[in-house]
Design an enzyme around this catalytic site. Structure first.
Site, short mmCIF file in Angstrom:
data_model
loop_
_atom_site.label_atom_id
_atom_site.label_comp_id
_atom_site.label_asym_id
_atom_site.label_seq_id
_atom_site.Cartn_x
_atom_site.Cartn_y
_atom_site.Cartn_z
N ARG A 1 30.15 66.77 58.57
CA ARG A 1 30.72 65.49 58.98
C ARG A 1 29.63 64.44 58.81
O ARG A 1 28.71 64.37 59.63
CB ARG A 1 31.16 65.59 60.44
CG ARG A 1 31.98 64.44 60.96
CD ARG A 1 32.03 64.48 62.48
NE ARG A 1 30.81 63.94 63.06
CZ ARG A 1 30.26 64.33 64.19
NH1 ARG A 1 30.78 65.29 64.90
NH2 ARG A 1 29.14 63.75 64.63
N HIS B 1 31.50 61.32 64.99
CA HIS B 1 32.68 62.07 65.38
C HIS B 1 33.92 61.18 65.33
O HIS B 1 34.95 61.53 64.76
CB HIS B 1 32.50 62.64 66.78
CG HIS B 1 33.75 63.25 67.34
ND1 HIS B 1 34.30 64.41 66.85
CD2 HIS B 1 34.59 62.83 68.33
CE1 HIS B 1 35.41 64.69 67.52
NE2 HIS B 1 35.61 63.75 68.41
N TYR C 1 22.11 62.61 68.82
CA TYR C 1 22.01 64.07 68.84
C TYR C 1 21.65 64.71 67.50
O TYR C 1 21.52 65.92 67.43
CB TYR C 1 23.30 64.69 69.38
CG TYR C 1 24.58 64.27 68.69
CD1 TYR C 1 24.98 64.84 67.49
CD2 TYR C 1 25.40 63.29 69.24
CE1 TYR C 1 26.15 64.46 66.86
CE2 TYR C 1 26.58 62.89 68.63
CZ TYR C 1 26.95 63.48 67.44
OH TYR C 1 28.10 63.09 66.82
C1 LIG Z 1 41.35 70.81 74.80
C2 LIG Z 1 40.42 69.72 74.34
N1 LIG Z 1 39.19 69.64 74.85
C3 LIG Z 1 38.34 68.66 74.49
C4 LIG Z 1 38.73 67.72 73.58
C5 LIG Z 1 37.76 66.58 73.21
N2 LIG Z 1 37.31 66.71 71.83
C6 LIG Z 1 37.91 66.05 70.82
S1 LIG Z 1 37.28 66.43 69.35
C7 LIG Z 1 36.15 67.49 70.03
C8 LIG Z 1 35.22 68.24 69.16
C9 LIG Z 1 35.96 69.10 68.18
O1 LIG Z 1 35.05 69.72 67.32
P1 LIG Z 1 35.54 70.55 66.07
O2 LIG Z 1 36.58 71.52 66.49
O3 LIG Z 1 34.34 71.11 65.42
O4 LIG Z 1 36.28 69.52 65.12
P2 LIG Z 1 35.64 68.24 64.42
O5 LIG Z 1 35.79 67.10 65.36
O6 LIG Z 1 34.23 68.54 64.09
O7 LIG Z 1 36.47 68.03 63.19
C10 LIG Z 1 36.28 67.50 71.41
C11 LIG Z 1 35.43 68.27 72.33
C12 LIG Z 1 40.04 67.82 73.07
N3 LIG Z 1 40.51 66.93 72.17
N4 LIG Z 1 40.85 68.82 73.44
#
Ligand SMILES: Cc1ncc(C[n+]2csc(CCOP(=O)(O)OP(=O)(O)O)c2C)c(N)n1
Ligand SMILES: Cc1ncc(C[n+]2csc(CCOP(=O)(O)OP(=O)(O)O)c2C)c(N)n1
Ligand SMILES: [Mg+2]
Ligand SMILES: [Mg+2]
Lengths: 336, 372, 336, 372
Positions: free
Chosen positions: D266, D270, D279
């Site tokens: 990425r 985020h 970070y």
């Molecule tokens: C159940 C839940 N917990 C926390 C979140 C908050 N949150 C949104 S995106 C994210 C990180 C997701 O990381 P990843 O699965 O690696 O996907 P990326 O964003 O890197 O595409 C978090 C913790 C959420 N959307 N849903």
């Protein structure tokens, strides 16, 4: 006294708890290096280390479930759920374990876990980021539930919650994170009002408005507007939703005879229903008009561009005030 | 390329592909992986182990009997699973903290849980009986898999305290399908905490065969999470002791979590409410009865000249005293006080509940002589 | 008319739905060969095959989450949760997905999922096997919630629930599974009362008693006992908890002026609070006394030997009836 | 004994241990596992693929710009992940049903999602935009991992219908820690349904590095569940196409689920609310910028003589029209009608909500000219 935002007051409360008691831990997603998506844990990992301010894998049931195990070992975990809508994967651990373990074990296993939840809407967020799930927890015996409305309470009540031997679900209204206020960082929490008490935040004589969280500010705005029309609102900030301090509420309702309860959560079987059922029972003969609810609709939280039609505003509160005062013809009718 | 991994061809239900030290006839066989961990297990120790297995067996039968006679609401028989339960518990230090499910009678025997504490919960008098901090065993968990996260959290605590204990999560084959059990492996691996996962694969989750939960042997899951695992004959107590010593040593020495799959069989019904004839063959049960975990230790001890009639008699006598105490704890037990329902909901006063309690007390007072 | 137990009536409803519509599926733990731990799906797998009556791995979130995917593909899954206390691991999928998908997708994705839950206590069961979680679902917009009290309703309402294009959480009182009654298996469900309506199950003039599920039987017993004392109770079986049929309830309360709401679930923010808050709003000027609640205490479900002190019985209902009639001095006082 | 499995020594963050067909410079390299699945990918097709990647890149940049200018509440940038998104979607049949997370812009481009449908949700006007049944793509899921179970359920439906589609579950590295994603593998494996899991391992879950979620490569988990997996260079679109063809073919031909881990990065924050400088190092970002998924396809196409200025110009022009349409969908958009909040909560009438709606309508009527 120090002027702080609510967010910084919460940080200060955790810093103090971490410093005072080495059994206190903070855990959650992105709370370490990042300091949390709202920066409420900002600087804590740097100060207390990654063993005490713990970034967790992305799994809420895992976070709460391991907090339970830490409590078994004598720790006092503070859990951050990143947003209100992400608490549901942890629901089983909260309802079947956190809430029940003390009862199950006849008091042998304590669950001094504080579950902090950035909470509710009004900030233009995406779906699942503006939920008001407090009624689920209020309905769950074994939990204490509190909702803060200002920086001083945020500081004091978070310290009290961490110090409590019971599990506390701690709701932090997102739209108040940046609200500022004076905070006494030195005061002894033993001198503060206990966690279970409500507070009359504005005295008034005509109508009692009961609320909590960010809606306290909305209710205060309504009180100002009502004043212009010569109506005097008494505003009660419940602060604690389990238990609810009916002593304070009933004393007010006995004086005013009229009550409006407002919250952002949806209406059916919500906290306002509870308050009205209890107050009707306790103050029936003092009531001059049916207590009314001003709540979010019974809908999933709507898209951001529509949220101001969902979260009750000053006008909706005043409309209900007019109704309980008999100044409005818009009295509810049964439609069926 | 390490990533063209394909699943193993062994299936979950292949119950012979296991590490073993005592064969079905009680003959000592070698397993290079386990030998170092079994070297010092001598006849005197094995007699003690057998004693606990025997007690677990008798205690279990008494539980079934008490349920049939109406003294218990339910009982979850452990018959056939004594080896994994007693063996793994024997391999632990006294202050290792065990998080069992509802069926782990054997580990509780090893930890000295008292007779009444095996029955008061099923009798309906309380939700949990013994003090977990006295015996270092949490009260049995009913929500499938939930305790696995508690064990990991406890192990996070050990890690922070610099303790030399391990935490042990016990669960069944069915439980491996729950999100919680998988999250437990993830947290444990991520933090490298001293926890051992013990899956008692007894082939069934109520009426569901293990193949519905897993196409591959359950022990194959752990390595994908970075956790070493071992698949052991769960009816061979010597193998269970050895495997658990390996696992606990791995965890205790700071190398992170370890995982055991103990292949065993639930000889009885899921609970006394269950009718297993609806979903499994008598032949299968007979096959496993012939692999009884007690019989083979007895045979082995006999071959060592360490099992005679007086030993057998002392076991029976001890078990008789124990089961008699179980029985007297529930037969004719007095009903608990009504107001006890309000005790310990909270650790601190709660105005709402305190008011309810007061009201209910005065309601009860309204009956002549109080309520029943 | 055929005499059936409630359990058999539920089986018959599913058999009929499976026969009539090949998009209907049944899924859950142990529902196939075993026929479910309560035998409610007995014989269905044999008759319709393992593709349509599906034993699932032991994971409730997985069961409900895959049911959502099946609904995406046009199926109408009936999900059995083995016991009330095991629904919590599925809470996230129910609240954030099942309840919200139709709203989220502006009506494009329908969620015709029926979630059957063997429900509540009174059967001497172990912990987690006697929960009354209905208020959580009533508070969740997007779900319909029903609770059945007799074999005929069990049959008709389960067929209606399966036929509904909305998700329905369907509560089956365990202690009524063996209760018998006449069931018309041939009647067209289109002729039956719609799913959302309450029913006056006994007419009376002095006090309206509102309830649902197994408590309907307890309330009927109370009515008989009250009759001996010359008190006439009107008993309303809500049947549907979302929506609640306030037309029927209000019409009754306007006649009696007195109301008692009873359920087994705990009290704070429960369904009774909702009913009382709404009825107070709709019928305030008709009320002669404060509406009262007779509910389970705000405690985790107690051990079996104590459950009769928790589940409201006839005496506790009659005590409240006495109070709303002013025949008892035991009127509630605020303690704080 | 198959059960002395020990975890692999490769760590989750080793991003070079991947299957690849185009190296960082855009040179074609061989991978025996993938070759058969890439044989027919010729320059004309790759130009189409590149077109979609390019559009995804531009569309993403426009999203960020619109957010900065206040027209969107939030945007989740996909920059750097175009290859896995576009490549895997290209490998699917049109009626394969895709269940994405919030970041899968590329797959939606491939499926022809319209300009306004990329922005109306982030604009705050609606929770979901396109009709999932038109494009066979579910609306993006925000609850981490939840959609993985939906994909498996959908695949159970395909299996029952005898359809020849597959369902695809897209999720991130962070999502692999959720119980739901693990349960999804369990259900998929148990039933052998036609589903492909695509984990876009972009090294970060907000501020958490992938090693916090997994000590071993994520692709190593699937085989333990009985699911074959492949770890592929997620920045190599040719490898992504080939790997997804293998996976989809596996699933489609009745051999059960398959799993891809696509190792990518990425490049942006985020979301637009995030500050990644808190970070991670600039050096890490620079490293990955040098491995840009578009650059290497461009270089490869140039080496084939299939990339010239007029092609580049047509891409820019098309993307310009597309992003202009995105912009005009939100700039100056009228606010939705207040009463719309009540629409579609239920499919059928609900007396409680209908009453609320009526009350709110009359409340709004009470304002002169209605409420804002
Ligand atoms: C159940 C839940 N917990 C926390 C979140 C908050 N949150 C949104 S995106 C994210 C990180 C997701 O990381 P990843 O699965 O690696 O996907 P990326 O964003 O890197 O595409 C978090 C913790 C959420 N959307 N849903
Ligand atoms: C969350 C949850 N779902 C369902 C149940 C009901 N239940 C009790 S035991 C059991 C089977 C467990 O099988 P397994 O994990 O193999 O353990 P075993 O009973 O064989 O020892 C089920 C489904 C439960 N207790 N908790
Ligand atoms: Mg089992
Ligand atoms: Mg990621």
């Amino acid at each position: 006294m120090t002027e702080l935002t609510m967010g910084k007051a919460l940080t200060a409360a955790m810093r103090r708890a971490l410093a005072d008691d080495d059994r206190v831990l903070v855990m959650g997603e992105d709370i370490g290096r990042l300091g949390g998506v709202f920066r409420i844990t900002d600087g804590l990992q740097e100060e207390f280390g990654a063993r005490r301010v713990v970034d967790t894998p992305l799994a809420e049931s895992g976070i709460v479930g391991t907090a339970v195990g830490l409590a078994f070992r004598g720790f006092r975990p503070i859990v951050e759920i990143q947003f209100d809508g992400f608490v549901y994967p942890a629901f089983d651990q909260i309802v079947s374990q956190v809430a029940k373990l003390h009862y199950r074990t006849q008091g042998r296993v304590k669950m001094p876990i504080t579950i902090r939840i950035p909470w509710a809407g009004g900030v233009g967020a995406a779906e699942h980021h503006s939920e008001s799930p407090e009624a689920y927890f209020v309905h769950t015996a074994g939990l204490r539930v509190v909702a803060v409305s200002n920086p001083q309470d945020a500081y004091t009540m978070l310290r009290q919650a961490i110090a409590s031997d019971d599990p506390v679900v701690f709701f932090e209204p997102k739209r108040m994170y940046h609200a500022k206020g004076d905070v006494d960082l030195e005061a002894d929490i033993a001198d503060a009002a206990p966690l279970g008490l409500a507070r009359v935040v504005r005295e008034g004589t005509d109508v009692t408005v009961v609320t909590y969280g960010a809606q306290v500010t909305t209710a205060m705005d309504a009180a100002l507007a009502a004043e212009d029309e010569g109506i005097s609102l008494e505003i009660i900030d419940l602060r604690s939703l389990s238990p609810i301090d009916y002593g304070t509420v009933a004393a007010s309702v006995r004086r005013t005879g009229r009550v409006v309860v407002t919250h952002e959560a949806s209406r059916e079987a919500g906290v306002a229903a509870e308050v009205i059922a209890s107050i009707t029972e306790k103050c029936f003969h003092y009531l001059e008009a049916p207590p009314l609810r001003v709540t979010g609709h019974d809908i999933p939280y709507p898209p951001a561009k529509l949220e101001h039609h969902h979260v009750p505003d000053l006008d909706r509160i005043l409309d209900a005030v007019d109704q309980v005062l008999g100044r409005s013809s818009n009295v509810p009718e049964v439609t069926a | 390329m390490t990533d063209t991994l394909t699943p193993a061809t062994v299936v979950a239900s292949d119950t012979e592909d296991v590490a073993r030290l005592l064969d079905h006839e009680g003959r000592r066989v070698r397993d290079e992986r386990l030998e170092p961990w079994a070297a010092d297990v001598d006849a005197p120790m094995l007699r003690q182990v057998y004693r606990d297995m025997f007690l677990a067996r008798r205690l279990d039968a008494e539980g079934v009997a008490l349920q049939r006679q109406g003294h218990l609401g339910l009982w979850a028989p452990a018959q056939g699973q004594e080896a994994v339960q007693v063996g793994t518990a024997w391999a632990c230090h006294d202050d290792d903290f065990l998080f069992p499910s509802y069926r782990e009678i054997g580990i509780e025997v090893v930890r000295g849980v008292q007779p009444q504490d095996f029955v008061l919960v099923w009798h309906g008098a309380q939700h949990a009986s013994w003090n977990p901090f006295d015996v270092h065993v949490a009260n049995p968990q009913i929500i499938i898999g939930a305790q696995s996260l508690h064990a990991v959290g406890y192990a996070m605590g050990i890690q922070r305290d610099g303790g030399d204990q391990v935490a042990v999560a016990y669960f069944g084959d069915g439980a491996t399908s729950q999100g919680d059990v998988n999250e437990a492996m993830i947290f444990a691996s991520s933090y490298g905490v001293p926890v051992v996962f013990v899956c008692s694969n007894n082939q069934w989750a109520i009426s569901e065969p293990v193949e519905l939960q897993s196409r591959t042997p359950i022990s194959h899951r752990a390595p994908g999470f970075g956790i070493p695992s071992l698949r052991v004959d769960g009816n061979d107590v010597l193998a269970c002791i050895a495997a658990m010593r390996w696992a606990a040593d791995h965890a205790r020495s700071g190398r992170g979590p370890a995982y055991l799959e103990a292949v065993t069989y639930r000889v009885g019904p899921h609970t006394t409410s269950d009718d297993p004839t609806r979903y499994r063959d008598a032949g299968e049960v007979a096959y496993w009865r012939a692999r009884d975990p007690l019989t083979r230790v007895e045979a082995y001890l006999r071959s060592l000249g360490a099992f005679d009639d007086s030993f057998a008699q002392s076991l029976t006598a001890d078990a008789g005293r124990f089961t008699a105490a179980m029985r007297s704890a529930v037969v004719g037990a007095v009903a608990p006080e009504p107001l006890r329902v309000f005790d310990n909901v909270y650790a601190e006063p709660h105005s709402g509940l305190d008011e309810q309690r007061a009201r209910f007390a005065s309601y009860l007072d309204g009956f002549v002589g109080g309520a029943s």
